[in-house]
Design an enzyme around this catalytic site. Structure first.
Site, mmCIF file in Angstrom:
data_model
loop_
_atom_site.group_PDB
_atom_site.id
_atom_site.type_symbol
_atom_site.label_atom_id
_atom_site.label_comp_id
_atom_site.label_asym_id
_atom_site.label_seq_id
_atom_site.Cartn_x
_atom_site.Cartn_y
_atom_site.Cartn_z
ATOM 1 N N HIS A 59 0.850 -1.278 -0.121
ATOM 2 C CA HIS A 59 0.035 0.146 0.238
ATOM 3 C C HIS A 59 0.848 1.259 0.060
ATOM 4 O O HIS A 59 1.720 1.487 0.888
ATOM 5 C CB HIS A 59 -0.958 0.047 1.212
ATOM 6 C CG HIS A 59 -1.997 1.201 1.247
ATOM 7 N ND1 HIS A 59 -2.981 0.953 0.741
ATOM 8 C CD2 HIS A 59 -1.774 2.095 1.964
ATOM 9 C CE1 HIS A 59 -3.875 2.159 0.732
ATOM 10 N NE2 HIS A 59 -3.190 2.987 1.689
ATOM 11 N N ASP B 272 -8.758 0.953 5.557
ATOM 12 C CA ASP B 272 -7.423 1.484 5.852
ATOM 13 C C ASP B 272 -7.627 2.414 7.016
ATOM 14 O O ASP B 272 -8.244 3.670 7.044
ATOM 15 C CB ASP B 272 -7.149 2.310 4.534
ATOM 16 C CG ASP B 272 -5.942 3.161 4.665
ATOM 17 O OD1 ASP B 272 -5.039 2.879 5.428
ATOM 18 O OD2 ASP B 272 -5.282 3.993 3.603
ATOM 19 N N MET C 275 -3.691 10.758 -2.019
ATOM 20 C CA MET C 275 -4.525 11.453 -1.030
ATOM 21 C C MET C 275 -4.041 12.850 -1.362
ATOM 22 O O MET C 275 -3.148 13.592 -0.782
ATOM 23 C CB MET C 275 -4.137 11.260 0.442
ATOM 24 C CG MET C 275 -4.644 9.938 0.835
ATOM 25 S SD MET C 275 -4.121 9.515 2.526
ATOM 26 C CE MET C 275 -2.635 8.473 2.105
HETATM 27 C C1 DX5 Z 1 -3.717 7.287 6.554
HETATM 28 C C2 DX5 Z 1 -3.131 6.374 5.466
HETATM 29 C C3 DX5 Z 1 -3.095 4.959 5.834
HETATM 30 C C4 DX5 Z 1 -2.081 4.849 6.981
HETATM 31 C C5 DX5 Z 1 -2.438 3.560 7.853
HETATM 32 O O1 DX5 Z 1 -3.800 8.418 5.848
HETATM 33 O O2 DX5 Z 1 -3.900 6.413 4.142
HETATM 34 O O3 DX5 Z 1 -2.718 3.880 4.950
HETATM 35 O O4 DX5 Z 1 -0.661 4.430 6.410
HETATM 36 O O5 DX5 Z 1 -1.646 3.529 8.909
HETATM 37 P P1 DX5 Z 1 -2.156 2.772 10.376
HETATM 38 O O6 DX5 Z 1 -2.491 1.407 9.891
HETATM 39 O O7 DX5 Z 1 -0.916 2.900 11.165
HETATM 40 O O8 DX5 Z 1 -3.515 3.174 10.749
HETATM 41 ZN ZN ZN Z 2 -3.725 4.599 2.792
#
Ligand code: DX5
Ligand code: ZN
Length: 219
Positions: free
Chosen positions: A32, A174, A67
């Site tokens: 990812h 996610d 994002m």
């Molecule tokens: C957040 C990201 C996620 C993040 C998840 O904005 O899109 O993909 O890396 O991290 P964890 O699993 O630590 O919440």
């Molecule tokens: Zn993400």
């Protein structure tokens, strides 16, 4: 089959190649890739150059989570032989249908993500067109945040709609996923599980990936 997609946002960038090899050997199925622009989300991560540096170093497919504002302008940069999905945010796309078609025209699968406060109904007229729906279970921008439980209802609804209408999208979650809640999200219908800090922040990354996969196997 449920797949694990560790987020390299939480990896140690000074040894990114090694850490990616580690998760691959442990059995993770997808990487990812969190791309943040400092506008759509209040943080900047990395761009296509970092992702492309992994091409050939791993055989795992990339799940690119954009994002960013104006994703149409940048989607093509993330197309490689290993790119499986390019995912854009509903909130960043005034012409979402066009953006999804654009991504598909690049020869990769197209996904759409929704933030915790965004209603699933905003996707009513695009669900037939997408290969993946990403339900954000934290507000995007940072790793290591707490899981927002209302995401579960969205996953359940997506599963129901998918079955009722015979649609083909995969369901991804996610944010804030760990060993304590992953079973619950799989039961709700998740097929692609993102985990950042739970994997790369673990004392033993290899063992942590295997722990996730063991839970998948018995779910
Ligand atoms: C957040 C990201 C996620 C993040 C998840 O904005 O899109 O993909 O890396 O991290 P964890 O699993 O630590 O919440
Ligand atoms: Zn993400």
């Amino acid at each position: 089959m449920v797949r694990l997609a560790p987020s390299i946002l939480s990896a140690d960038f000074s040894k990114l190649g090694e850490q990616v090899s580690l998760i691959e050997k442990a059995g993770a199925q997808v990487i990812h890739v969190d791309v943040m622009d400092g506008h759509f989300v209040p943080n900047i991560s990395y761009g296509a150059t970092v992702m492309k540096s992994l091409c050939g170093k791993t055989k795992l497919p990339f799940d690119v989570h954009l994002m960013i504002e104006h994703p149409d302008q940048y989607a093509e940069d993330f197309v490689t032989d290993q790119t499986e999905f390019i995912v854009v945010h509903q909130e960043a796309c005034p012409h979402l249908h066009r953006t999804i078609q654009h991504i598909r025209s690049l020869g990769v699968k197209a996904g759409v993500a929704i933030n915790p406060a965004t209603s699933l109904s905003t996707l009513d007229f695009i669900l037939e067109e997408v290969d993946l729906v990403l339900v954000m279970s934290v507000n995007p921008g940072f790793g290591g945040q707490k899981f927002i439980p209302s995401a579960l209802a969205k996953v359940e609804a997506l599963k129901q709609i998918k079955e009722m209408h015979g649609l083909g999208y995969e369901i991804e979650i996610d944010g804030g996923i760990g060993l304590d809640n992953v079973e619950e999200v799989i039961q709700a219908g998740v097929e692609l599980v993102v985990a950042g800090s739970a994997v790369f922040g673990a004392p033993n990354i290899d063992a942590r990936v295997k722990e996730f996969l063991n839970i998948f196997n018995r779910s």
